[in-house]
Design a protein around this motif. Sequence first.
Motif, mmCIF file in Angstrom:
data_model
loop_
_atom_site.group_PDB
_atom_site.id
_atom_site.type_symbol
_atom_site.label_atom_id
_atom_site.label_comp_id
_atom_site.label_asym_id
_atom_site.label_seq_id
_atom_site.Cartn_x
_atom_site.Cartn_y
_atom_site.Cartn_z
ATOM 1 N N THR A 130 4.291 24.321 -73.750
ATOM 2 C CA THR A 130 4.223 24.653 -75.173
ATOM 3 C C THR A 130 5.443 24.095 -75.902
ATOM 4 O O THR A 130 5.336 23.511 -76.982
ATOM 5 N N MET A 131 6.596 24.255 -75.274
ATOM 6 C CA MET A 131 7.808 23.741 -75.902
ATOM 7 C C MET A 131 7.735 22.214 -76.023
ATOM 8 O O MET A 131 8.114 21.638 -77.041
ATOM 9 N N LEU A 132 7.229 21.580 -74.979
ATOM 10 C CA LEU A 132 7.080 20.121 -75.044
ATOM 11 C C LEU A 132 6.144 19.723 -76.182
ATOM 12 O O LEU A 132 6.373 18.739 -76.889
ATOM 13 N N MET A 133 5.086 20.513 -76.354
ATOM 14 C CA MET A 133 4.135 20.207 -77.427
ATOM 15 C C MET A 133 4.813 20.298 -78.794
ATOM 16 O O MET A 133 4.578 19.469 -79.669
ATOM 17 N N VAL A 134 5.651 21.338 -78.946
ATOM 18 C CA VAL A 134 6.374 21.472 -80.210
ATOM 19 C C VAL A 134 7.252 20.247 -80.435
ATOM 20 O O VAL A 134 7.267 19.636 -81.516
ATOM 21 N N LEU A 135 7.984 19.864 -79.386
ATOM 22 C CA LEU A 135 8.867 18.696 -79.510
ATOM 23 C C LEU A 135 8.060 17.455 -79.873
ATOM 24 O O LEU A 135 8.440 16.667 -80.746
ATOM 25 N N ALA A 136 6.923 17.292 -79.198
ATOM 26 C CA ALA A 136 6.088 16.124 -79.468
ATOM 27 C C ALA A 136 5.590 16.151 -80.911
ATOM 28 O O ALA A 136 5.579 15.127 -81.601
ATOM 29 N N ALA A 137 5.205 17.351 -81.369
ATOM 30 C CA ALA A 137 4.690 17.460 -82.736
ATOM 31 C C ALA A 137 5.776 17.086 -83.736
ATOM 32 O O ALA A 137 5.531 16.346 -84.701
ATOM 33 N N ILE A 138 7.002 17.571 -83.483
ATOM 34 C CA ILE A 138 8.115 17.223 -84.388
ATOM 35 C C ILE A 138 8.309 15.713 -84.386
ATOM 36 O O ILE A 138 8.406 15.063 -85.432
ATOM 37 N N GLY A 139 8.349 15.151 -83.180
ATOM 38 C CA GLY A 139 8.571 13.710 -83.069
ATOM 39 C C GLY A 139 7.516 12.914 -83.802
ATOM 40 O O GLY A 139 7.827 12.005 -84.583
ATOM 41 N N PHE A 140 6.262 13.272 -83.569
ATOM 42 C CA PHE A 140 5.204 12.481 -84.182
ATOM 43 C C PHE A 140 5.085 12.726 -85.687
ATOM 44 O O PHE A 140 4.563 11.884 -86.408
ATOM 45 N N SER A 141 5.591 13.880 -86.152
ATOM 46 C CA SER A 141 5.613 14.039 -87.610
ATOM 47 C C SER A 141 6.597 13.050 -88.222
ATOM 48 O O SER A 141 6.357 12.498 -89.293
ATOM 49 N N PHE A 142 7.710 12.796 -87.517
ATOM 50 C CA PHE A 142 8.611 11.741 -87.994
ATOM 51 C C PHE A 142 7.941 10.380 -87.876
ATOM 52 O O PHE A 142 8.127 9.497 -88.728
ATOM 53 N N GLY A 143 7.164 10.202 -86.804
ATOM 54 C CA GLY A 143 6.417 8.951 -86.659
ATOM 55 C C GLY A 143 5.466 8.753 -87.818
ATOM 56 O O GLY A 143 5.347 7.655 -88.372
#
Lengths: 316, 1088
Positions: free
Chosen positions: B19-32
Amino acid sequence: MLLNRRNFLGWGLGTLAVSAPRLLGQEATASNGDEAQHVGCLVDTTLCIGCRKCEEACNRRNKLPHPDIAFTEQTVFRQERRPSAKAFTVVNEYTGAPSPDQEWMKETYAKVQCLHCLIPSCVSACIVGALTKTKDGAVVYNPDVCLGCRYCMVACPFQIPAYEYDVVLTPRVRKCEFCANFVKGTGADPACAAACPTEALVFGQRSSLLTLAKDRINRRPDRYVAHVYGEHEVGGTAWLYLTGRPATEVGLLAMPTFSPAHSTEAIQHGIFRYGIIPFAVYGALGGLMWYNHRRTQQSCKPDSESGQQVQEARHE
Amino acid sequence: MNKLQPQCTQKPFFTPGTTMLMVLAAIGFSFGLARILNGLGAVTNLDNFYPWGIWIAIDVASGVALAAGGFTTAAYIEIFGCHQFKPLLRPAILTAWLGYFMVAVGLTFDVGRYWNMWQPIINWQGNSVLFEVAMCVMAYLTVLTVEMAPPVLEGVKTWTPKRPALASVMRRAEKPIVFAYAWVKIVLPLFIVAGVVLSCMHQSSLGTLMVIAPTKLSPLWYTPLLPALFLLSAMMVGLPMVIMESLIAGKSFGHEPETELLGDFAKVIPWLISIYALCKFGDIAMRWEEISFAAHPDATVAWAIEIVLGLIAPFILFSLKSVRQSAGWLLTASLLVVLGVALNRINVYIIGYYPPFAGKRYFPALGEIALTVGLIATLMLIYRFFVTFFPIIASEVHAGTMSAEAQHAAHHDAVQPFWAWFFRGTAVVFLLGFVALYSLVHTEAIAVSLKASHEVQTAKISKGPKIETAAFKHADRPDAYRNLYVLNSPLLNKTNDYYEPVRFTHRTHDVNSGSTCSLCHHRQGSNMNDRVGDDIYKMHAEIDVRISGTPCIACHKDLTEKQFQKCSQCHLSSNESDFPARIGLKGAYHRQCIACHQNQPKTAHAPTDCVSCHHPLVPDHKPLLKIEANTQLSRQTVTGKCLGCHEETGHDILKTAHWNWQGRTPTISGQEHSTHIGLRNIIDNYDISLIPNPRLRDFFHIGDVRLASDWKDLTKIDCLVCHDTTATYRRDASEETIAWNNVAEKVGRPSRANCGSCHFYSGGGAGIKHGDLSPLLVNPDPDVDFHMGKVDMRCQDCHITSKHQIAGLSFNAPVVEGRIGCGVCHGEHPHGITGILSRHIDNHVKTVACETCHIPQFARKYPTQLSVDFSTAGQDRTDIPQQFGKPGYDKRYGEQTWGQNIVPLYRWFEGSRQNYLLGDKIAPDKTVVLNEPIGDKHNPKAQIYPFKVHRAVQPYDVEQKMLVAVKFEDCLWRDFDWNKAIAEGMKEMGRTFSGKHGFVKTEMYTSIHHEIAPARQSLGCADCHTPENIACTRCHTNAAGMNQPEHTQRVYPAFPNRFDFKALGYEGDPAVTGGRFYMFFKKGRPPK
């Protein structure tokens, strides 16, 4: 950095692909463009008065956006500027007279733009050939095939290509293209040289300009530094600079006399010429794999010495 | 060990960690997403100096390096036959596949035109290292996909969906899956070898990438050996990466660490490290002299960390058996290698990258870091997804279950030998075809590269291209117009689009240079006192054009025969390809002027900016206006078009006297600091007042003001009356007769015709008011006005304009927006200082205005009105004959007299005047002087000026004893009822009228400044002084030159008594009685 051809050659010989040294030797002699049919432009910094007309002409010819500070404004000289996506050429001011016999002048001005190398690193670097060198020597850009990797910007030794970072969908690499229109296929026709009021910029054949530059040096040894910048720098550039002070004092960089593009091209060509090396490696590894596979099938025991054998195989 | 078989892990996919990884990925891809929507500049810290950031250094370079586990493990196990490590293969391949996936995704965000990323597949550029990398990465990703196929297919095969629809799909897919699995199993060995070769190629090429930047990459890392070092370091990091990943995954899934297996696996690592380290240290030793550790301290620190912690430390650790037998130490050592190689890539691409001229160092932006972290998190999620649902990680087989691989081995055996060989054949053709094609391109690239070098080397001299100048040509520059300029040449106009030619003031330059002709003219003076200089022959004999090898004078013999040559005979266009050594005309002029101007002291007023000598040229407004097709501008809309770009100018206009008709009046005595004086409160002799007469007012005002609010309305400004260049625009023309689009597109700087459209017609008709301004000045002979006729000066050349405030002093309009004078161009010593005569004439300047001598007569070719008698208006008389073609009687104005070739009235004038203002009391029995110039002989500021005096008989208010305004239009001129007209007029002016009018004589002065005569026609000495009184001739009667006309003869013998010295306050001719300063200061005695 002290990087010369001999030093580089030594390394190429010793370690890299077999044909690299031969190529290097061959190409190194070819970097002198004295008799090229390339056009060029001679910048005489002792004649430049910093009027920025070249910047204005460039801006108009290339339909660049109107600058925030007017072209008549001299305050821009307070900081050293570099060519950008909005200005392909800029004039910089350096304290001190342009030459020893012009002591009444307090500043030296030097124009910066793409130097249109005879063997351009950016052209060699470009992944899709978006940057090409035309017949008369202009390095031009075709945005249609560019994918925006910006390797040309890394490759350029003079730090010239600029990028439209603010454009969302179709950013371009922007730089002086010698006013040679890629789409229309017209030759070099620099607006800046035509605009220069004092003819500190002379546009013409590179070979003639070299003669002219050396003639000026011979005539006025007290005024000019006996070095035409761009004659040999990175294998020669189409834009040449005549200076009354050492070139490094007026924003020009000390450069090796060979083209960096030749280094990478020698390595690439050495490794990939006729595909010999990839094929040979593929064959050797394939053979080894086949041999080891058969050996394993014959004796199904795991070989405790295999690690050691790997080492030996690699040392070979 | 054989018990270990790849299996799906039995752990759930969703945990707090994922879940934490998903949050990190979501943050990253929002910057993407932000980068996709707003561009690179919005999310990254990249600039022109640092085009590559961590998305390249970490996502791509480190990503590729750390994915080396795939090919090294494959080579270790499959090629070198160490099959005991087979359980580690699938995780290694998965990691590699994920690494390259990250490269692809990272690149998509990093390249500027991600939609063009397919271009390298079509446009092959064999010389480009990056092209090689791109092709290899693409090919290797394909290879990795094939290598990944077995576990994926196994996973899919064993998947039994609960939904019936999906289950039926799976049943139908079974056969193709089995087929694909069989194909993959057969061709896999070929792909494994290809993968190793491809990896070696692009792992090294990633190092070659930076070989092209020898001047930018710090010598700590820059070496031609970079490709070898990159390849060796990739080989070194592959196995530790697998160990690390295996240990972490094991921990995550709760497996027992396979320490024994990994320990054996790690045995080879010290050897790999040592090979890389040997090369690295050897390279550094060879380049020791180049390396400066002090140059960039941060780089040196990064380098040291990379060497010590990333290379030496893990070498020692992996060499120790105890380390290899401990899971924790193995992890530590592996981590050091992995981080060391990643740091090496970051060092080469960012930390060691020192671009010239860069201001601040690059540091990744939040968005860059977030996307990179997000990408890594995504990789971990995908890893977990794969190991959860596909048989990747090896674990002990549960009793009774057959491994997936074993199940599929049966299918493998089922394939016919023919098909097996067919599969192998296609794979071989595919792989070899790729390599062959690639090599072909490189061979071609070599040819291109060599050809380019060859061209550079051997091409013969050929004529370079001429400069294309058509683009610079201004659309509508009248040819006849420019020939009048002094420093003008068609040669220059070919390339000049910025400025008009210079009106060169020869006299000023002559005087300022101490009359050193050789400074400009091509006679080379040897020093400042050498006024003649060497012969032009000598100078040009030295200038041989070395390109052609021939001196100029070898062909141009006439250079020596004539004394003066046109500059353009030798100095032609700039950048002549045939003779680059020859300075073009433009360069010759500019170098001549600029070199001198730069060298002048400040007191010389030698400008060094462009616009002090040149007028900027107005660009062609057609492209700027962008008038849509089929639309016509109109009087209402045209100003809006102008204001679209020039809104500031509009606000400037609202502050001018031309708009407000009032303003500062520093030259009116007693009103020096007033701002309310203007046409609203003065009375003149010609129209009496414009204000009550709307048609006249509209014609003369520069806008359409009818209501009070119009005075503040920018859109009411009429730009075209001053800026029309087509001569088709008139204020009073009807709307339909004007081609608005054409006029608007061709706007330019005001010409004399523009100013003259009002000022030549002031007073109600051509030439009436100003004796020295008439429609002739639109295109005058030099005889009429030398400035305008000979050197084509425009009004604003003297009436210098700043923010549309126009300098100059009018005797009729009270407002002054700036002062001008002849000295601006002609200097303090306009007549020269070199000769006795010049000095003597120059001495007159203290007392006599320039105009006095240089405008001997005004209205020289066009008549002007001298008097008008309003009291006689309203009659139908035809008895008075025409004078100079002008009516002697006009029903509207009354009797008029006209004059031509008039000798001015000379009066002292110090710069200010008395001005009659509406409401001032008058003495009706005396002549009222409306604007009397102030000054007398004793005022040192005063000079003798020429004036026109106009006399009138005009109405006044008998009761209030003041002059009155009259409404002519639709009032007086209808029924000639003076009382009604005056009452209406005074109402418009905001005043009252007593109802009783009379007529009074008035006089009005107009100073004469225009119609400057050519020098030969200006006054001679004898025109003012009687010949026998001219001082020098009294002694030098027989001296040579004393019979010159300027000494003893009058230029204008028809006017013997031009100067009434007594009226000016002198005792007699000052040549005899002495000048005014002698008497005023009592310092000397007049010569007897």
